[in-house]
Scaffold this motif. Structure first.
Motif, mmCIF file in Angstrom:
data_model
loop_
_atom_site.group_PDB
_atom_site.id
_atom_site.type_symbol
_atom_site.label_atom_id
_atom_site.label_comp_id
_atom_site.label_asym_id
_atom_site.label_seq_id
_atom_site.Cartn_x
_atom_site.Cartn_y
_atom_site.Cartn_z
ATOM 1 N N ASP A 14 31.978 33.064 36.387
ATOM 2 C CA ASP A 14 30.434 34.040 35.770
ATOM 3 C C ASP A 14 29.635 34.397 36.943
ATOM 4 O O ASP A 14 29.714 35.385 37.167
ATOM 5 N N GLU A 21 36.819 37.787 40.731
ATOM 6 C CA GLU A 21 37.412 39.040 41.339
ATOM 7 C C GLU A 21 38.694 38.305 40.961
ATOM 8 O O GLU A 21 39.711 39.000 40.656
ATOM 9 N N TYR A 23 39.471 35.585 39.405
ATOM 10 C CA TYR A 23 40.297 35.423 38.180
ATOM 11 C C TYR A 23 40.627 36.373 37.714
ATOM 12 O O TYR A 23 41.576 36.047 37.125
ATOM 13 N N ARG A 24 39.781 37.500 38.175
ATOM 14 C CA ARG A 24 39.824 38.720 37.190
ATOM 15 C C ARG A 24 41.416 38.865 37.895
ATOM 16 O O ARG A 24 42.587 38.978 36.710
ATOM 17 N N THR A 25 42.018 39.028 38.967
ATOM 18 C CA THR A 25 43.167 39.354 39.630
ATOM 19 C C THR A 25 44.945 38.528 39.905
ATOM 20 O O THR A 25 45.385 39.114 39.079
ATOM 21 N N GLN A 64 43.717 33.230 30.161
ATOM 22 C CA GLN A 64 42.054 34.185 29.489
ATOM 23 C C GLN A 64 42.033 34.655 28.335
ATOM 24 O O GLN A 64 41.918 34.945 27.430
ATOM 25 N N VAL A 86 35.242 40.331 32.765
ATOM 26 C CA VAL A 86 36.641 39.798 33.782
ATOM 27 C C VAL A 86 37.189 41.201 32.858
ATOM 28 O O VAL A 86 37.620 41.812 33.659
ATOM 29 N N PHE A 87 37.194 41.420 31.360
ATOM 30 C CA PHE A 87 37.482 42.850 30.546
ATOM 31 C C PHE A 87 36.505 44.073 30.369
ATOM 32 O O PHE A 87 36.979 44.825 30.041
ATOM 33 N N GLU A 90 37.788 47.363 31.403
ATOM 34 C CA GLU A 90 39.261 47.531 31.018
ATOM 35 C C GLU A 90 39.055 48.676 29.915
ATOM 36 O O GLU A 90 38.966 49.464 29.777
#
Length: 121
Positions: A14, A21, A23-25, A64, A86-87, A90
């Motif tokens: 975090d 980024e 971890y997100r992708t 996740q 992360v979210f 979106e």
């Protein structure tokens, strides 16, 4: 649950935009990289060989799955703040401000009136 190890992951990912980024992708690759090389680092010269994720923790992090992490005892604030990062973009694009936080609350609403899982190590 190795709560310290999971909470260390949540905290470190975090707070580093590059790791976040990644971890997100690509969550699977980031979890594997973190567990093998980032997490064990204690100082610039010390490496820990003691900790690892349980299979359930690893799967929840890869997927996740913040509800599973909460139910396993991950620290609530660390869990929430990482998955907001992360979210949120979106969810905000689809449903407006605080949409992810509201979804987080809905998905954990079955805990209302119950004692939360302990975050004690």
């Amino acid at each position: 649950m190795s709560k310290y190890w999971v909470n260390k992951f949540l905290y470190q990912i975090d707070r580093d935009p590059e790791l976040l980024e990644r971890y997100r992708t690509s969550p699977r690759a980031m979890v594997e990289t973190w567990e093998q090389s980032i997490g064990p680092t204690m100082t610039s010269v010390e490496i820990s060989t003691v900790n690892s994720f349980t299979p359930e923790e690893r799967e929840a992090l890869i997927n996740q799955d913040y509800v599973a992490l909460f139910e396993m005892g991950a620290h609530f604030f660390l869990n929430l703040t990482l998955f907001i990062a992360v979210f949120e973009e979106e969810y905000t694009a689809r449903s407006g401000p605080l949409a992810f936080q509201l979804e987080f609350g809905r998905k954990l609403s079955h805990w209302l009136g119950r004692e939360y899982p302990s975050v004690a190590l």
